[in-house]
Structure formats: C-alpha cells, structure tokens
Design a protein around this motif. Sequence first.
Motif, PDB file in Angstrom:
ATOM      1  N   VAL A 199      41.557  40.288  42.363  1.00 14.79           N
ATOM      2  CA  VAL A 199      41.790  39.789  43.527  1.00 14.79           C
ATOM      3  C   VAL A 199      42.840  40.906  44.243  1.00 14.79           C
ATOM      4  O   VAL A 199      43.243  40.388  45.443  1.00 14.79           O
ATOM      5  CB  VAL A 199      42.605  38.444  43.620  1.00 14.79           C
ATOM      6  N   ARG A 200      42.772  41.977  44.051  1.00 18.49           N
ATOM      7  CA  ARG A 200      43.756  43.113  44.604  1.00 18.49           C
ATOM      8  C   ARG A 200      42.805  44.336  45.510  1.00 18.49           C
ATOM      9  O   ARG A 200      42.097  44.685  44.642  1.00 18.49           O
ATOM     10  CB  ARG A 200      44.871  43.561  43.751  1.00 18.49           C
ATOM     11  N   THR A 201      43.574  44.550  46.274  1.00 19.64           N
ATOM     12  CA  THR A 201      42.975  45.914  46.882  1.00 19.64           C
ATOM     13  C   THR A 201      43.407  47.249  45.939  1.00 19.64           C
ATOM     14  O   THR A 201      44.202  47.025  45.103  1.00 19.64           O
ATOM     15  CB  THR A 201      43.385  46.125  48.449  1.00 19.64           C
ATOM     16  N   TYR A 202      42.586  48.435  46.336  1.00 19.46           N
ATOM     17  CA  TYR A 202      43.142  49.556  45.508  1.00 19.46           C
ATOM     18  C   TYR A 202      44.582  49.954  45.718  1.00 19.46           C
ATOM     19  O   TYR A 202      45.090  50.641  44.785  1.00 19.46           O
ATOM     20  CB  TYR A 202      42.163  50.604  46.011  1.00 19.46           C
ATOM     21  N   LYS A 203      45.419  49.485  46.729  1.00 20.01           N
ATOM     22  CA  LYS A 203      46.809  49.881  46.995  1.00 20.01           C
ATOM     23  C   LYS A 203      47.739  48.421  46.008  1.00 20.01           C
ATOM     24  O   LYS A 203      48.747  48.575  46.243  1.00 20.01           O
ATOM     25  CB  LYS A 203      46.960  49.793  48.509  1.00 20.01           C
ATOM     26  N   GLY A 204      46.740  47.546  45.633  1.00 18.89           N
ATOM     27  CA  GLY A 204      47.325  46.435  44.759  1.00 18.89           C
ATOM     28  C   GLY A 204      47.937  45.606  45.718  1.00 18.89           C
ATOM     29  O   GLY A 204      48.832  44.514  45.493  1.00 18.89           O
ATOM     30  N   LYS A 213      32.910  48.418  53.171  1.00 19.04           N
ATOM     31  CA  LYS A 213      32.953  46.936  53.499  1.00 19.04           C
ATOM     32  C   LYS A 213      32.363  46.252  52.365  1.00 19.04           C
ATOM     33  O   LYS A 213      33.152  45.053  51.915  1.00 19.04           O
ATOM     34  CB  LYS A 213      31.897  46.557  54.760  1.00 19.04           C
ATOM     35  N   ILE A 214      31.577  46.952  51.456  1.00 17.02           N
ATOM     36  CA  ILE A 214      31.187  46.480  50.076  1.00 17.02           C
ATOM     37  C   ILE A 214      32.313  46.406  49.201  1.00 17.02           C
ATOM     38  O   ILE A 214      32.866  45.459  48.490  1.00 17.02           O
ATOM     39  CB  ILE A 214      29.873  46.729  49.862  1.00 17.02           C
ATOM     40  N   LEU A 215      32.794  47.637  48.959  1.00 14.72           N
ATOM     41  CA  LEU A 215      33.583  47.861  47.895  1.00 14.72           C
ATOM     42  C   LEU A 215      34.913  47.356  48.080  1.00 14.72           C
ATOM     43  O   LEU A 215      35.831  46.899  47.083  1.00 14.72           O
ATOM     44  CB  LEU A 215      33.843  49.403  47.953  1.00 14.72           C
ATOM     45  N   GLU A 216      35.468  46.895  49.402  1.00 14.18           N
ATOM     46  CA  GLU A 216      36.766  46.530  49.467  1.00 14.18           C
ATOM     47  C   GLU A 216      36.670  44.826  49.665  1.00 14.18           C
ATOM     48  O   GLU A 216      36.914  44.286  50.748  1.00 14.18           O
ATOM     49  CB  GLU A 216      37.329  47.099  50.812  1.00 14.18           C
ATOM     50  N   ARG A 217      36.360  44.317  48.639  1.00 15.17           N
ATOM     51  CA  ARG A 217      36.131  42.851  48.449  1.00 15.17           C
ATOM     52  C   ARG A 217      36.832  42.402  47.143  1.00 15.17           C
ATOM     53  O   ARG A 217      36.843  43.264  46.261  1.00 15.17           O
ATOM     54  CB  ARG A 217      34.720  42.390  48.594  1.00 15.17           C
ATOM     55  N   PRO A 218      37.150  41.211  46.901  1.00 20.59           N
ATOM     56  CA  PRO A 218      37.427  40.690  45.454  1.00 20.59           C
ATOM     57  C   PRO A 218      36.136  40.915  44.665  1.00 20.59           C
ATOM     58  O   PRO A 218      35.125  40.893  45.086  1.00 20.59           O
ATOM     59  CB  PRO A 218      37.584  39.145  45.962  1.00 20.59           C
ATOM     60  N   ILE A 219      36.527  40.880  43.449  1.00 22.14           N
ATOM     61  CA  ILE A 219      35.383  41.460  42.365  1.00 22.14           C
ATOM     62  C   ILE A 219      35.730  40.117  41.281  1.00 22.14           C
ATOM     63  O   ILE A 219      36.719  39.597  40.606  1.00 22.14           O
ATOM     64  CB  ILE A 219      35.368  42.459  41.823  1.00 22.14           C
ATOM     65  N   ARG A 220      34.519  39.657  40.763  1.00 17.88           N
ATOM     66  CA  ARG A 220      34.484  38.714  39.705  1.00 17.88           C
ATOM     67  C   ARG A 220      33.498  39.032  38.735  1.00 17.88           C
ATOM     68  O   ARG A 220      32.229  39.460  38.993  1.00 17.88           O
ATOM     69  CB  ARG A 220      34.349  37.254  40.198  1.00 17.88           C
ATOM     70  N   VAL A 221      33.837  39.079  37.525  1.00 23.18           N
ATOM     71  CA  VAL A 221      32.819  39.057  36.299  1.00 23.18           C
ATOM     72  C   VAL A 221      32.718  37.667  35.715  1.00 23.18           C
ATOM     73  O   VAL A 221      33.638  37.187  35.439  1.00 23.18           O
ATOM     74  CB  VAL A 221      33.291  40.194  35.252  1.00 23.18           C
ATOM     75  N   ASP A 277      47.140  40.199  38.911  1.00 21.11           N
ATOM     76  CA  ASP A 277      46.050  41.344  38.879  1.00 21.11           C
ATOM     77  C   ASP A 277      44.834  40.876  38.499  1.00 21.11           C
ATOM     78  O   ASP A 277      43.792  40.924  39.139  1.00 21.11           O
ATOM     79  CB  ASP A 277      46.730  42.593  38.217  1.00 21.11           C
ATOM     80  N   ILE A 278      44.912  39.900  37.324  1.00 23.04           N
ATOM     81  CA  ILE A 278      43.808  39.411  36.836  1.00 23.04           C
ATOM     82  C   ILE A 278      43.796  38.019  36.757  1.00 23.04           C
ATOM     83  O   ILE A 278      44.747  37.638  36.104  1.00 23.04           O
ATOM     84  CB  ILE A 278      43.193  40.221  35.481  1.00 23.04           C
ATOM     85  N   ILE A 279      42.903  37.241  37.216  1.00 26.89           N
ATOM     86  CA  ILE A 279      42.901  36.022  36.996  1.00 26.89           C
ATOM     87  C   ILE A 279      41.555  35.295  36.190  1.00 26.89           C
ATOM     88  O   ILE A 279      40.584  35.706  36.470  1.00 26.89           O
ATOM     89  CB  ILE A 279      42.852  35.103  38.269  1.00 26.89           C
ATOM     90  N   PHE A 280      41.724  34.658  35.170  1.00 26.35           N
ATOM     91  CA  PHE A 280      40.863  34.109  34.384  1.00 26.35           C
ATOM     92  C   PHE A 280      40.857  32.541  34.668  1.00 26.35           C
ATOM     93  O   PHE A 280      41.792  31.769  35.158  1.00 26.35           O
ATOM     94  CB  PHE A 280      41.253  33.866  32.674  1.00 26.35           C
ATOM     95  N   ILE A 281      39.533  32.168  35.076  1.00 27.83           N
ATOM     96  CA  ILE A 281      39.085  30.917  35.614  1.00 27.83           C
ATOM     97  C   ILE A 281      38.389  29.959  34.391  1.00 27.83           C
ATOM     98  O   ILE A 281      37.404  30.284  34.076  1.00 27.83           O
ATOM     99  CB  ILE A 281      38.479  30.635  36.867  1.00 27.83           C
ATOM    100  N   LYS A 282      38.918  28.835  33.978  1.00 32.41           N
ATOM    101  CA  LYS A 282      38.050  28.186  33.162  1.00 32.41           C
ATOM    102  C   LYS A 282      38.398  26.740  33.239  1.00 32.41           C
ATOM    103  O   LYS A 282      39.612  26.503  33.355  1.00 32.41           O
ATOM    104  CB  LYS A 282      38.636  28.507  31.613  1.00 32.41           C
ATOM    105  N   LEU A 338      49.599  45.122  33.839  1.00 32.60           N
ATOM    106  CA  LEU A 338      48.917  44.006  34.626  1.00 32.60           C
ATOM    107  C   LEU A 338      49.603  42.848  34.609  1.00 32.60           C
ATOM    108  O   LEU A 338      50.134  42.252  33.531  1.00 32.60           O
ATOM    109  CB  LEU A 338      47.406  44.071  34.168  1.00 32.60           C
ATOM    110  N   SER A 339      49.372  42.144  35.380  1.00 39.12           N
ATOM    111  CA  SER A 339      49.867  40.550  35.616  1.00 39.12           C
ATOM    112  C   SER A 339      48.709  39.836  35.409  1.00 39.12           C
ATOM    113  O   SER A 339      47.790  40.062  35.998  1.00 39.12           O
ATOM    114  CB  SER A 339      50.642  40.162  36.935  1.00 39.12           C
ATOM    115  N   LEU A 340      48.625  39.082  34.407  1.00 34.12           N
ATOM    116  CA  LEU A 340      47.651  38.050  33.976  1.00 34.12           C
ATOM    117  C   LEU A 340      47.646  36.545  34.348  1.00 34.12           C
ATOM    118  O   LEU A 340      48.954  36.190  33.984  1.00 34.12           O
ATOM    119  CB  LEU A 340      47.118  38.221  32.712  1.00 34.12           C
ATOM    120  N   LEU A 341      46.774  35.824  34.497  1.00 38.17           N
ATOM    121  CA  LEU A 341      46.971  34.354  35.115  1.00 38.17           C
ATOM    122  C   LEU A 341      45.755  33.646  34.506  1.00 38.17           C
ATOM    123  O   LEU A 341      44.706  34.129  34.657  1.00 38.17           O
ATOM    124  CB  LEU A 341      47.244  33.999  36.588  1.00 38.17           C
TER     125      LEU A 341
END
Length: 508
Positions: free
Chosen positions: A432-437, A364-372, A285-290, A68-71
């Motif tokens: 912040v990516r779709t299932y197709k990347g 419509k729900i699943l195809e959205r950005p996700i955050r933990v 692929d994955i973004i940490f915010i702090k 994965l690409s991390l940021l």
Amino acid sequence: MFTEKNLLQINSHGLSEAEINRQLTIFKNGIPFANVVAAAAVGNGIETLSPDQQHQFATLFDIEKEKLSLLKFVPASGAATRMFKFLHAFLDRFNFEKNNIDEFLQKEENRELKKFFGSTDKFAFADLVTENLHRKYSDFQHFEKGKQYYLFVKETLDKTGINLSETPKGLVPFHKYGENYVTAFGEQLYEAAFYATSNGVANLHFTVSEEHEEKFKKRYEEIQEIVEKKTGAKFNISYSFQKKETDTIAATLENNPFFDESGNLVFRPSGHGALLQNLNEVDADIIFIKNIDNVVSQNYVETIAFQKKVLAGKLISLQQKIFDFVEKLHSEISSEEVLKAASKFISEELHIKSTPTIKEAILKILERPIRVCGVVENTGAPGGGPFLVKDKNGNESFQIVEMSQIDINNPQQKALVEKATHFNPVDLVCGVRTYKGEKFNLLEFSDPDAGFISNKSHNGKEIKALELPGLWNGAMANWNTVFVEVPLITFNPVKTVNDLLNEVHQTQ
C-alpha cells in the motif's frame, strides 16, 4: 421528508442529508450487476508456482522482511451465533421429557446434530461445559441421555452457561492443547509469529465490535506470556471498530426511508467493505489480510506460514519491478525501451488486458496499491471468486467478485459462473505504499458502484439494505491484482461448530 429528530440521527452517524438521499437514489435505481467476461483460470489470470519458484519467493520474503514493517489485518467483529444455528434449533425442537433422543437423531434433517453429539469430547469447549454441568447437577451422570444432551447444548449457548452463542467468534475455544484451550484469536497470534514478524515483533490489527474490545484485551492478558514464550515473538496489537459513518440507511420495499415504531430511521452496518477506512488508517509496508475463523491447529502452522511467505515474496518481487519502472519513467531519460518493457510487464505479470503504451497511461496503472491473492480450487463453498470483469468504460481486469454481484438469471453470466474453477478464501497480501514509501489513500482506488442491495428484516418487517463494495472486491477494484493458486489446506473457515471436527482443527 425528515423530521428534526431524523436529521439529528443522521448527523450523529457522521452522515449528511445529501448522502442519505444519494443512498435512497441507489435503492430506486438499483446497482448494475458486474459484467463478467470470463472465469479466471490457470493460465488465464491465475498463476501456479513450481516448488522452486515457491522457495525462491519465500526466501526473498525472509531476506527482505527485516527491512519492512509488516502487519496482519484480521476482520473479527462477527458473533458466533451462526456457528451454532442447528444447536439453537435443537433446543427449540427437542423435548427430553417427550422425545426419544436416539429416534430424534436418526432423522435425516438431524445428521449434523448426530455428528455433534457423537464427538462432543473433541470440542475444545467441552470440558468447560461438562465441569459447569457437574457443578450445577450433582447427579448429572445419572440423567437419561436425551436430558444430558439437551443440558449440554443449553450450557454451551445460554447466558446462564458459557454463552458461546453471544461470544465473538474470535473468542470461541477452537483448539485444545493439554489442559489449555486456544481461541481463533489466539491462533491468529501464534500463526502471525511465523510470517508476520519483523525484528522479533508481530503487529496485528483486529477490527472488532466496540462492545467486544475489552473481551479481546482481557483474553490477550490471559495468554500473552504463554504465546510469547511459545513463539519467541513480542506482539503489538491494535483494534478498531467499523465506523458509524459507513452505516447505510434501511429502505422500505418501495425504496422509501424505513422508520421504526418510534419514528426513528433505521441504519445498518454496510458490510465488510466499510473496513476499507480501517485498512486505510493502519500503517505498514506489507499487510496480510485473513478472516478471524480461518485458522488451523498448530500442527499445520508451518505449512500455512510457508504459503503466506510465498505470496508475500511474490508481492515484493512485483513491487521491486514496479518501483524500478516508475522511478525510470519519472526521470528525464526514460527511453522507448523502458516504455516497452513496462508495457510488457503490465500485460504479462499484472495480467492487465488493455496494455497501454503511453508513459502517462503506464504510470497510472503502475502507481496503484497492489495485492497478491491466494485462490484455491473450487469446493462449492459460498462466496466470491476470481473473474475477468468489464467495467462501464469497457476496460477489462481480473477482480474478486461476490456471487451477489452477478446476474444469475442471465443464462450467459450463469454459465460463466458455473465454469469457475477457483475460489477466494480471503488470503491477501497487500502493498500500500508508493515507490517513494508514501502511503496510498486507499479510498481513491475503490469502485463506489460495486455494492449490492439485499433483503433483510427489522422486527419482523421486510426491509432493503445497502451493502458497500466488499473489502476484497469493489473496495479494491482499482488495485493491481495478481491471483496465485495456493493449496486447499490454506482455507479452513469455521462456519458451523462441526467444522471444528475437521482434521486441521484437531490437535491429537
């Protein structure tokens, strides 16, 4: 209403007259408060993870991260001025020729000053200040105590000294190791090496004020060799500025455009929600915010890094399930069983109350950005928290809500706020990516109605300011959001200089 000069001003901000009129309409009509239904709690919107689950998620992240690409995305544009508010007041109120310093510090309103002066040797910037003072005053050690204290503060804050008051908060010396001091910026780099590194490279993006960019770059040149040697990682750092087109117009108390003495319109930065555009332009692929000031001394970094890996592993686990459902639902052979399983997943793992059963609604729900989002137990700190909110269409979802968005004058809403058990320390891991990347356009998933109006002043005159939806509340309102309880040690912001005396900021 606007002169040609005003229209040129508007255009220079990348804005249109129509947009300015839209903002003025918002001032006139007001912004509806958030409709809070309940405070999120453990078992109701907030998950707690057992030690075994934490280790499983951290391990999953370690396994997957090299693919994965991390940021790490760090809002860092703030100046340190507010950190030193009580020290500025000291310079205004204390006269070392007339006042006795011991009597002055005994007053209740000066307890923070007393704490500061009782611990000056514990601040990472103290040696810089003291060295300057001894260079300027050969007999400094013989000055009476009140004069020494006054000059110490003046040297700390003023342009003639080390000028910390006008220094970006990210470049204030926070910690000291041996002879070297480390800024919040430096600690963010060091910490990133422990969890935001893939294939030996840590990618970081800092949003800074344009006038401070060169200072950050210069500081990185000074510490690059040290931090690379210490962590074994290479660093790829990028910067961006809050965009001028996200500025908002200031209004009078009567909701008309505010003009300064020269007849110019006054624009203001519209809060951290404006950074959604900056976030939308980074690629990972994955973004940490702090936040820039939420760091610890290096003694505690492994504890912090483990918690970040847990959140990222949780995110990856959810994404794997989401992508599997989406792929099946887009295929020709999606079955009733898949629909039921996806619906159950939305309800139980994404904690969405109104669970759909039709394929289009599920997608419509699943195809959205996700955050933990990591949340900590409430300590009474100001800021947002996790709440169940009902939108204008009657849909309920868990959101991070700022206190300014809640009508505290409404007894029912106030009671719900008082029941809040958890707080948002800006500890987010985002997918912040779709299932197709492919990258989502994050601007499509914000709630433009979730901003707020605040009262400010301009050259002594009262004005109204319009804040855009905050980055982690309204700007992400239509993301899938999962709250996970994390230990309080993950939340260590430096709001005043005395916060640097807390144990997690001490290095001895």
